[in-house]
Design a protein around this motif. Structure first.
Motif, PDB file in Angstrom:
ATOM      1  N   PHE A   1       0.841  -1.189   0.000  1.00  0.00           N
ATOM      2  CA  PHE A   1       0.000   0.000   0.000  1.00  0.00           C
ATOM      3  C   PHE A   1       0.876   1.239   0.000  1.00  0.00           C
ATOM      4  O   PHE A   1       2.066   1.189   0.337  1.00  0.00           O
ATOM      5  CB  PHE A   1      -0.965   0.012   1.189  1.00  0.00           C
ATOM      6  N   LEU A   2       0.281   2.355  -0.396  1.00  0.00           N
ATOM      7  CA  LEU A   2       0.958   3.647  -0.419  1.00  0.00           C
ATOM      8  C   LEU A   2       0.470   4.478   0.756  1.00  0.00           C
ATOM      9  O   LEU A   2      -0.731   4.723   0.891  1.00  0.00           O
ATOM     10  CB  LEU A   2       0.676   4.378  -1.734  1.00  0.00           C
ATOM     11  N   ALA A   3       1.378   4.905   1.606  1.00  0.00           N
ATOM     12  CA  ALA A   3       1.019   5.646   2.827  1.00  0.00           C
ATOM     13  C   ALA A   3       0.721   7.101   2.485  1.00  0.00           C
ATOM     14  O   ALA A   3       1.512   8.010   2.774  1.00  0.00           O
ATOM     15  CB  ALA A   3       2.140   5.542   3.853  1.00  0.00           C
ATOM     16  N   ASP A   4      -0.438   7.337   1.874  1.00  0.00           N
ATOM     17  CA  ASP A   4      -0.811   8.672   1.397  1.00  0.00           C
ATOM     18  C   ASP A   4      -1.890   9.319   2.254  1.00  0.00           C
ATOM     19  O   ASP A   4      -2.500  10.309   1.833  1.00  0.00           O
ATOM     20  CB  ASP A   4      -1.286   8.594  -0.055  1.00  0.00           C
ATOM     21  N   ASN A   5      -2.152   8.783   3.447  1.00  0.00           N
ATOM     22  CA  ASN A   5      -3.235   9.291   4.300  1.00  0.00           C
ATOM     23  C   ASN A   5      -2.680   9.564   5.694  1.00  0.00           C
ATOM     24  O   ASN A   5      -2.493   8.636   6.483  1.00  0.00           O
ATOM     25  CB  ASN A   5      -4.369   8.259   4.364  1.00  0.00           C
ATOM     26  N   PRO A   6      -2.383  10.838   6.024  1.00  0.00           N
ATOM     27  CA  PRO A   6      -1.759  11.131   7.318  1.00  0.00           C
ATOM     28  C   PRO A   6      -2.701  10.841   8.481  1.00  0.00           C
ATOM     29  O   PRO A   6      -3.913  11.033   8.395  1.00  0.00           O
ATOM     30  CB  PRO A   6      -1.444  12.627   7.219  1.00  0.00           C
ATOM     31  N   GLY A   7      -2.122  10.358   9.574  1.00  0.00           N
ATOM     32  CA  GLY A   7      -2.906  10.068  10.776  1.00  0.00           C
ATOM     33  C   GLY A   7      -2.367   8.856  11.502  1.00  0.00           C
ATOM     34  O   GLY A   7      -1.239   8.411  11.257  1.00  0.00           O
ATOM     35  N   VAL A   8      -3.176   8.323  12.407  1.00  0.00           N
ATOM     36  CA  VAL A   8      -2.828   7.120  13.162  1.00  0.00           C
ATOM     37  C   VAL A   8      -3.814   6.035  12.747  1.00  0.00           C
ATOM     38  O   VAL A   8      -5.029   6.223  12.852  1.00  0.00           O
ATOM     39  CB  VAL A   8      -2.910   7.360  14.678  1.00  0.00           C
ATOM     40  N   TRP A   9      -3.286   4.886  12.305  1.00  0.00           N
ATOM     41  CA  TRP A   9      -4.129   3.872  11.688  1.00  0.00           C
ATOM     42  C   TRP A   9      -3.904   2.526  12.362  1.00  0.00           C
ATOM     43  O   TRP A   9      -2.803   1.983  12.362  1.00  0.00           O
ATOM     44  CB  TRP A   9      -3.842   3.799  10.189  1.00  0.00           C
ATOM     45  N   PHE A  10      -4.975   2.026  12.920  1.00  0.00           N
ATOM     46  CA  PHE A  10      -4.989   0.763  13.654  1.00  0.00           C
ATOM     47  C   PHE A  10      -4.891  -0.399  12.674  1.00  0.00           C
ATOM     48  O   PHE A  10      -5.485  -0.369  11.586  1.00  0.00           O
ATOM     49  CB  PHE A  10      -6.317   0.683  14.418  1.00  0.00           C
ATOM     50  N   MET A  11      -4.169  -1.446  13.030  1.00  0.00           N
ATOM     51  CA  MET A  11      -4.190  -2.701  12.292  1.00  0.00           C
ATOM     52  C   MET A  11      -4.340  -3.822  13.314  1.00  0.00           C
ATOM     53  O   MET A  11      -3.586  -3.881  14.290  1.00  0.00           O
ATOM     54  CB  MET A  11      -2.912  -2.901  11.477  1.00  0.00           C
ATOM     55  N   HIS A  12      -5.306  -4.710  13.091  1.00  0.00           N
ATOM     56  CA  HIS A  12      -5.609  -5.706  14.120  1.00  0.00           C
ATOM     57  C   HIS A  12      -6.305  -6.905  13.508  1.00  0.00           C
ATOM     58  O   HIS A  12      -6.859  -6.846  12.403  1.00  0.00           O
ATOM     59  CB  HIS A  12      -6.512  -5.096  15.205  1.00  0.00           C
ATOM     60  N   CYS A  13      -6.291  -8.008  14.252  1.00  0.00           N
ATOM     61  CA  CYS A  13      -7.055  -9.180  13.884  1.00  0.00           C
ATOM     62  C   CYS A  13      -8.537  -8.885  14.094  1.00  0.00           C
ATOM     63  O   CYS A  13      -8.918  -8.283  15.104  1.00  0.00           O
ATOM     64  CB  CYS A  13      -6.637 -10.376  14.731  1.00  0.00           C
ATOM     65  N   HIS A  14      -9.380  -9.302  13.140  1.00  0.00           N
ATOM     66  CA  HIS A  14     -10.809  -9.012  13.269  1.00  0.00           C
ATOM     67  C   HIS A  14     -11.576 -10.139  13.952  1.00  0.00           C
ATOM     68  O   HIS A  14     -12.809 -10.137  13.959  1.00  0.00           O
ATOM     69  CB  HIS A  14     -11.442  -8.674  11.918  1.00  0.00           C
ATOM     70  N   LEU A  15     -10.866 -11.116  14.505  1.00  0.00           N
ATOM     71  CA  LEU A  15     -11.475 -11.995  15.496  1.00  0.00           C
ATOM     72  C   LEU A  15     -11.357 -11.261  16.824  1.00  0.00           C
ATOM     73  O   LEU A  15     -10.252 -11.060  17.338  1.00  0.00           O
ATOM     74  CB  LEU A  15     -10.751 -13.340  15.554  1.00  0.00           C
ATOM     75  N   ASP A  16     -12.469 -10.835  17.378  1.00  0.00           N
ATOM     76  CA  ASP A  16     -12.410  -9.914  18.510  1.00  0.00           C
ATOM     77  C   ASP A  16     -11.700 -10.494  19.724  1.00  0.00           C
ATOM     78  O   ASP A  16     -11.096  -9.757  20.500  1.00  0.00           O
ATOM     79  CB  ASP A  16     -13.824  -9.455  18.887  1.00  0.00           C
ATOM     80  N   VAL A  17     -11.757 -11.818  19.901  1.00  0.00           N
ATOM     81  CA  VAL A  17     -11.057 -12.395  21.037  1.00  0.00           C
ATOM     82  C   VAL A  17      -9.553 -12.197  20.874  1.00  0.00           C
ATOM     83  O   VAL A  17      -8.846 -11.913  21.857  1.00  0.00           O
ATOM     84  CB  VAL A  17     -11.408 -13.891  21.219  1.00  0.00           C
ATOM     85  N   HIS A  18      -9.036 -12.298  19.651  1.00  0.00           N
ATOM     86  CA  HIS A  18      -7.609 -12.085  19.431  1.00  0.00           C
ATOM     87  C   HIS A  18      -7.235 -10.618  19.612  1.00  0.00           C
ATOM     88  O   HIS A  18      -6.160 -10.300  20.129  1.00  0.00           O
ATOM     89  CB  HIS A  18      -7.211 -12.563  18.035  1.00  0.00           C
TER      90      HIS A  18
END
Length: 587
Positions: A539-556
């Motif tokens: 991906f191209l980091a063209d969007n300034p800010g703070v961006w979460f990345m996480h597993c979408h299994l909520d228990v994880h």
């Protein structure tokens, strides 16, 4: 938005004034007709609503008393304002899952990442514009496990002058796959975090909020019916809103044509079975029978599961009902109709999931090009998987060998701060809130999909990665076999990414990149890291800010399988994060 103003002289004659006014009015009308973008206003009242399923009545946290929640409808290019009013004693945030949030990071929604929660009797207006996206996304709560009931569809229509790149459907229908708990899911995860063990599983899966006839104590009202006409084409907008399960789906004796995923058009392909991870969406075309059939057809969904421990090994069902039948159980002459049930893959059908995932290719047309970064500015290698931590002294823990379950990225379990990271970043107050030393690769390499090392204890921290604006990123996410190989659907906020590679076993940096698809890879916001395998994205980091990345299994996610990217401002005013809105909630 900044505007440039210039002083001009206005003629004083009435005719001249009329001509200027008429010309301006025509130009404004033409601009409006050309762009066709509008501002859409929504009010989301977060409130309690009693809902009964499977002989259990619970006070659910809902939006506007609906379960699932109301649909948010917009066209590509529209500005969306959603005023969220919290009428419950529970802190709330809403995430607009998959919306790019270009220059609107304050509206992304994950608690303690981009905002503090909306407290009781408080409001917050989310303000964002739909840019370059069309299809289906979802909105959901992004704090603890509230999204079990606090979720709904985002329907993004093409611009008014545009058309679908596929057959125009007769009708469009959202199909939301979810989970039902007879007890409060907040109590379920609270107990699991306290004991260190795995959480209790859901009591049923649902289709548009209904568990269907295959469960005990299911009433006729507990079944969703998709009513269709013969010889028509329907666009079904599938969303997996389940908390903790990837799901298979099929309709008996009907095939589906996949045309989009995560609000991106794909090269169409036919399938009898869908697979969706939590957070993923898939648009499909359903062509109904050209005649009135002499049967009814079940639509069923059940989990894909590769991990350890217990899971909800059950099947939800709805009914595909042809409208010309007054009673869906009887033919026109009153005889009993047979009910046909589809066949779904085995619970652990990893081969099917891998093959299905590889079928997704970007449309890559002149109008919808695949803008895959061809050169890489920064490379990252992240391991994702489960682990454990020691039980507190004199404590009793129900995790593996008396430890506590944890999860992490590069063996680091992400700790949520008490202040939103975006706010701390914007005002340059990171000290004591987060660090910028998240490792670009595992600190202690090992045989990731082989025999795990003896010490599998997780470390903890609120550690982030800094990316300069417009950095092209390649990220390989490697699944691990610690406490068992398991699939992990990873979601990146604020970005779409291209899935350039996918494989089993350990990623080989000298051989596997030669197989990367840099022509028409699928563009997504959520992708499953295969059980015992790896996935590569760009991906191209063209969007300034703070961006979460996480597993979408909520228990994880609750166990810490999450991290954050901080993308710095660019040099131009349009490439800088604007100040926070006045009504941003405070911690």
């Amino acid at each position: 938005m900044r505007s440039s103003w210039q002083t001009i002289s206005i003629p004083s004659s009435p005719l001249a004034v009329f001509l200027i006014y008429y010309s301006c009015a025509c130009l404004c009308l033409l601009a409006e007709l050309g762009s066709a973008a509008v501002t859409r206003h929504y009010t989301f009242n977060v409130e309690l609503k009693n809902v009964t399923r499977l002989c259990h009545t619970r006070a659910l946290i809902t939006v506007n008393g609906k379960y699932p929640g109301p649909r948010l409808l917009a066209r590509e290019g529209d500005r969306v304002l959603v005023k969220v009013v919290n009428h419950t004693p529970t802190n709330v945030t809403i995430h607009w899952h998959g919306v790019r949030q270009l220059n609107s990071g304050w509206a992304d929604g994950p608690a303690y990442i981009t905002q503090c929660p909306i407290q009781m009797n408080q409001t917050y207006t989310y303000n964002f514009t739909i840019i370059g996206q069309r299809g289906t996304l979802l909105w959901h709560a992004h704090i603890s496990w509230l999204r079990s009931t606090l979720h709904g569809p985002i329907i993004i229509l093409p611009k008014r002058n545009d058309s679908y790149p596929h057959k125009k459907p007769y009708k469009e229908v959202p199909i939301i796959l979810g989970e039902w708990f007879n007890v409060d899911p907040e109590a379920v995860i609270a107990q699991a975090l306290q004991t260190g063990g795995g959480p209790n599983v859901s009591d049923a899966y649902t289709i548009n909020g209904f568990p269907g006839p295959l469960y005990n104590c299911s009433s006729p009202k507990d079944t969703y019916r998709l009513k269709v006409k013969p010889g028509k084409t329907y666009l079904l907008r599938f969303i997996n809103a389940a908390l903790n399960d990837e799901l298979f789906f099929s309709i008996a004796n009907h095939s589906l044509t996949v045309v989009a995923g995560d609000a991106v058009y794909v090269k169409p392909f036919k399938t009898d079975i869908l697979h969706l991870t939590p957070g993923q969406t898939t648009n499909v075309l359903l062509d109904t029978k050209p005649y009135l059939p002499n049967a009814t057809f079940l639509m069923t969904a059940r989990p894909y599961f590769t991990g350890l421990g217990t899971f909800d090994n059950s099947t939800t069902a709805g009914v595909l009902q042809y409208e010309d039948l007054a009673d869906p159980r009887l033919s026109k002459n009153g005889t009993q109709l047979p009910q046909i049930k589809p066949t779904l893959p085995a619970i652990n059908a990893t081969g099917f999931v891998s093959n299905f995932t590889r079928k997704f290719r970007s449309l890559a047309s002149a109008k919808f090009p695949a803008k895959v970064p061809q050169r890489v500015g920064k490379r990252f290698f992240f391991t994702v998987g489960l682990g454990s931590s020691p039980c507190p002294v004199n404590g009793t823990c129900q995790g593996p060998n008396g430890t506590k379950f944890e999860a992490g990225v590069n063996n680091i379990s992400f700790v949520l701060p008490s202040v939103a990271i975006l706010q701390a970043h914007f005002f340059r107050q990171s000290n004591g809130i987060y660090t910028t030393d998240f490792p670009a690769q595992p600190l202690n390499p090992f045989n990731y999909t082989g025999t795990p090392p003896n010490n599998t204890f997780i470390s903890f921290g609120t550690r982030t990665v800094i990316l300069p604006f417009n950095t092209s990123v390649e990220l390989v996410m490697q699944g691990t076999s610690i406490l068992g190989a398991e699939s992990h659907p990873l979601h990146l906020h604020g970005y779409n990414f291209y899935v350039v590679g996918l494989g089993s076993g350990n990623f080989n940096s000298s051989k596997d990149p030669a197989t990367f698809n840099l022509i028409d890879p699928m563009e997504r916001n959520t992708i499953g890291v295969p059980a015992g395998g790896w996935v590569a994205i760009r991906f191209l980091a063209d969007n300034p800010g703070v961006w979460f990345m996480h597993c979408h299994l909520d228990v994880h996610t609750s166990w810490g399988l999450r991290m954050a990217w901080i993308v710095l401002d660019g040099p131009q005013p349009s490439q800088k994060l604007p100040p926070p809105p006045a009504d941003l909630p405070q911690c």
